[in-house]
Write an enzyme that holds these catalytic residues in place. Structure first.
Site, PDB file in Angstrom:
ATOM      1  N   CYS A  78     -14.386  -0.422 -14.398  1.00 55.40           N
ATOM      2  CA  CYS A  78     -14.960   1.250 -14.215  1.00 55.40           C
ATOM      3  C   CYS A  78     -13.868   2.047 -14.318  1.00 55.40           C
ATOM      4  CB  CYS A  78     -15.728   1.291 -12.776  1.00 55.40           C
ATOM      5  SG  CYS A  78     -16.684   2.923 -12.680  1.00 55.40           S
TER       6      CYS A  78
ATOM      7  N   GLU B 184       0.831  -1.142   0.034  1.00 55.52           N
ATOM      8  CA  GLU B 184      -0.034  -0.075   0.054  1.00 55.52           C
ATOM      9  C   GLU B 184       0.921   1.147  -0.120  1.00 55.52           C
ATOM     10  OE1 GLU B 184      -3.068   0.460  -0.482  1.00 55.52           O
ATOM     11  OE2 GLU B 184      -3.590  -1.735  -0.328  1.00 55.52           O
TER      12      GLU B 184
END
Length: 351
Positions: free
Chosen positions: A199, A46
């Site tokens: 998306c 991350e």
């Protein structure tokens, strides 16, 4: 709009079949078989993924994990070794905070990452997004993640036209409401995967989206307009000079940049400040006496808040040279790959 639980279930069903394979990820099949994610790997990925693509991060992640397989190994590493391994990944404050965080986990948490969101926020370099990602993915706690992919998905599913960044609170509210109590870690990765693969910013594949029937923007035909963003100001251009001095025995004149500021703690070439003025920099003085010559061409590099143009000066320096800026690094200890990208661009001009 469908029931929130139904939407979460639809996305998890999609993720079970379409999850991207990543070296730091414990996939849905492994999770169902009882495998537990490694918080160290989740955290490191991350941090690396901030402002960086998955494709770029994979090799860096694999090298870091191979060299420092546990948080204790990383905490014991030399700063220079970590900064050199990070070179080229950009946003170098992340590398400094990576070390600070690893050492804090060892010193304050006995080498074990805390699961609680609030405790994670207390660690160096961990902000709300990273804390939520580690809590959910590594510990299966229902904290919503809101990266750029998720912002785009939420803006479209709920047809939210408020421009970013003002829309963030509303998008977070929607993201949290959709986060299920069951399998929140898989859900967090699923919604990020949805934004990354279906998306997408341009030409979203609405026809195969698991949320196509629930998407308000698809109904309204506004998918391509969302998310809206407040126009950014034009980036200023800064200028500076770097000096690449090579001693007759092959040693290069280098310096470790100050810990604070851009490229903090990284290896680099001595040079001037980077200022909003035209070349040559008025206070630009060579780091050592020598016959410095300007190299044809220039270095152009873009940082988050400005564009940089560097003039490159080069010289071959006598063996007895005593620099007043930087130190000589023997050729046997010098790897161009240890340099951050902007400094490597300068090296490429003179080699």
């Amino acid at each position: 709009m469908r029931d929130l639980d139904e939407m979460s279930a639809l996305l998890l069903e999609w993720y079970d079949h379409q999850a991207r394979a990543m070296p730091w990820r414990t996939g849905p099949d492994a999770r169902k078989a009882g495998a537990i994610p490694d918080p160290y790997a989740v955290w490191m990925s991350e941090i690396m993924l901030q402002q960086t693509t998955v494709v770029t991060v994979k090799d860096y992640f694999n090298r870091f994990i191979a060299r420092w397989p546990t948080v204790r190994d990383l905490a014991a590493a030399k700063d220079a070794d970590v900064m050199a391994e990070w070179a080229g990944l950009g946003y170098y404050a992340r590398a400094r905070n990576l070390l600070k965080c690893a050492r804090a986990v060892v010193a304050d948490h006995d080498g074990t990452f805390p699961a609680e969101h609030a405790a994670l926020l207390g660690l160096p370099g961990i902000g709300p997004y990273t804390a939520a990602a580690v809590s959910s993915i590594a510990f299966d706690l229902p904290h919503a993640v809101l990266d750029g992919n998720v912002e785009r998905v939420m803006a479209r599913v709920y047809d939210i036209h408020t421009p970013l960044p003002a829309a963030k609170p509303a998008l977070m509210e929607k993201a949290q409401a959709l986060t299920p109590d069951a399998r929140p870690g898989d859900y967090a990765q699923a919604v990020m995967d949805l934004g990354a693969t279906i998306c997408t910013p341009k030409s979203p594949a609405c026809g195969i989206c698991p949320w196509r029937d629930a998407c308000a923007a698809r109904t309204a035909g506004t998918m391509a307009d969302l998310p809206r963003k407040t126009p950014k100001k034009a980036k200023p251009v800064r200028h500076g000079t770097v000096y690449l001095g090579r001693r007759t025995d092959g040693a290069w004149l280098l310096e470790t940049r100050p810990d604070k500021g851009l490229l903090g703690g990284m290896l680099g070439w001595p040079g001037s400040d980077w200022v909003d003025t035209s070349l040559p920099h008025p206070d630009s003085a060579p780091p050592a006496r020598g016959d410095w010559e300007e190299i044809e061409g220039e270095v152009r590099h873009t940082f988050t808040h400005f564009h940089l143009i560097l003039r490159v000066m080069a010289a071959e320096l006598p063996h007895q040279t005593e620099p007043h800026q930087g130190t000589f690094k023997p050729l046997s200890d010098f790897r161009p790959t240890d340099l951050p990208t902007v400094m490597r661009k300068a090296f490429d001009l003179v080699r």
